[in-house]
Design an enzyme around this catalytic site. Sequence first.
Site, short mmCIF file in Angstrom:
data_model
loop_
_atom_site.label_atom_id
_atom_site.label_comp_id
_atom_site.label_asym_id
_atom_site.label_seq_id
_atom_site.Cartn_x
_atom_site.Cartn_y
_atom_site.Cartn_z
CD GLU A 172 34.68 -7.09 -0.63
OE1 GLU A 172 32.88 -7.40 -1.00
OE2 GLU A 172 34.44 -7.52 -0.28
CG ASN A 213 40.17 -3.67 -0.14
OD1 ASN A 213 41.25 -4.11 0.37
ND2 ASN A 213 38.86 -3.76 0.96
CG HIS A 249 38.92 -10.91 5.10
ND1 HIS A 249 38.82 -10.60 6.55
CD2 HIS A 249 38.38 -10.31 4.23
CE1 HIS A 249 38.42 -9.82 6.50
NE2 HIS A 249 37.62 -9.46 5.29
CD GLU A 279 38.46 -5.88 4.25
OE1 GLU A 279 37.67 -6.10 5.01
OE2 GLU A 279 38.52 -4.27 3.31
CG ASP A 281 39.24 -12.39 9.44
OD1 ASP A 281 38.04 -11.49 9.74
OD2 ASP A 281 39.65 -12.71 8.27
#
Length: 362
Positions: A172, A213, A249, A279, A281
């Site tokens: 990030e 990432n 996400h 990641e 979700d």
Amino acid sequence: MKRWSSHRLLLLLLCILIAAIPLIAARGQSGPASRAAAPTDVPKSLRDLAAGRGILIGTAVEPLPVRADPDYAPLLTREFNLLTTENVLKMGPLRPDITTYYFEEADFLVDFAESNGMKVRGHTLVWHNQLPEWMTDRTYTTSEMTWIVNDHITTVVERYRGRIWAWDVVNEAVLDDGSLRPNVFLQTMGPDYIEKAFEWARAADPDALLFYNDFGAEALNAKSDAIYAMVKDFVERGVPIDGVGLQMHVDVNSPPNPADVASNIMRLSALGLQVQITEMDVRTSGDPSEAERQAQIYAAMLEICLEAPACTAFETWGFTDKYTWLGTQTAPLLFDPLYDPKPAFFALLDVLNRAADQSPLP
Ligand code: G3I
């Protein structure tokens, strides 16, 4: 003609009897002796099906539920073959002070993964969040921060050399507008802190895969354009980077456009990089009526990954709503708090099953 003695006749009879034994035995069986038929009605797991498609299927893991929740580890090891360390390898939890490395929890997860045939993704070496107070409660000179980051990466990556399959080296570092995030590393070391981190990680473990990432850069936008430009520059200059992690996400009401995600993966893979969903979700309001839409979003992203040869792993950020970072009420994952599978789980199984039918492995 020589008379056959009773001895010879007895011997002949014995030979005939011995030769007849297999025939007599076979009659006792109904048909040919068949091996017990392999159970074909047992549904395959995500792990089994993903292995057949040549990708890894993973999830983020904390030590506590592995130790304390009897239902957690059996499902984790049944369905996943890749474990991401959710928090224990972040600088904050790992380094309570500048001279101390608290490796016990990370060692536990790496040991657990290895004993269950799972690869490990180390998350994450350089991130602006979850930093220890000693990193943020004073300022450092460029040379001090360079030493700190180099020492951190070298110490951590060397410890798990050959045991951690891939690292989120930098996490990030880019903002939504495509500019670099003004974190303590940028402010102290300048923009080349990112490539230095990759060089130090490569030196510490030449065989580990090194990823950049980020979130919000799955589709085509200013952020993903900036990340593409950054990693393209790295590749062209020989900075040691192996791939880009798309965190994924997302919200059930505003998922990324699948075609744009596919295009982004395509352009990154054209650089020779791997691309992984790291990641995923899908946040909901908790209303069960959103579960089907959630399942469609999970399925669409896995389909895109399977269709892209450079997409080598598909990971969720946890697997049960019981422990999600988003709060159980948002129901973002594949299993509910009671470990019952949700439509999203079956949707992923269906995608992997269909992929297997369409193009059986050579
Ligand atoms: O371990 C301490 C515990 O000792 C203390 O009692 C408790 C209450 O203060 O906090 C615990 O630490 C928490 C930690 O999770 C472990 O549970 C931190 O407060 C909490 O901030 C931390 O949240 C993590 C978050 O990153 C931090 O930003 C989440 O678990 C984690 O899932 C989340 O993961 C990030 C990825 O690393 C990067 N991508 C986004 C993703 C979601 O934010």
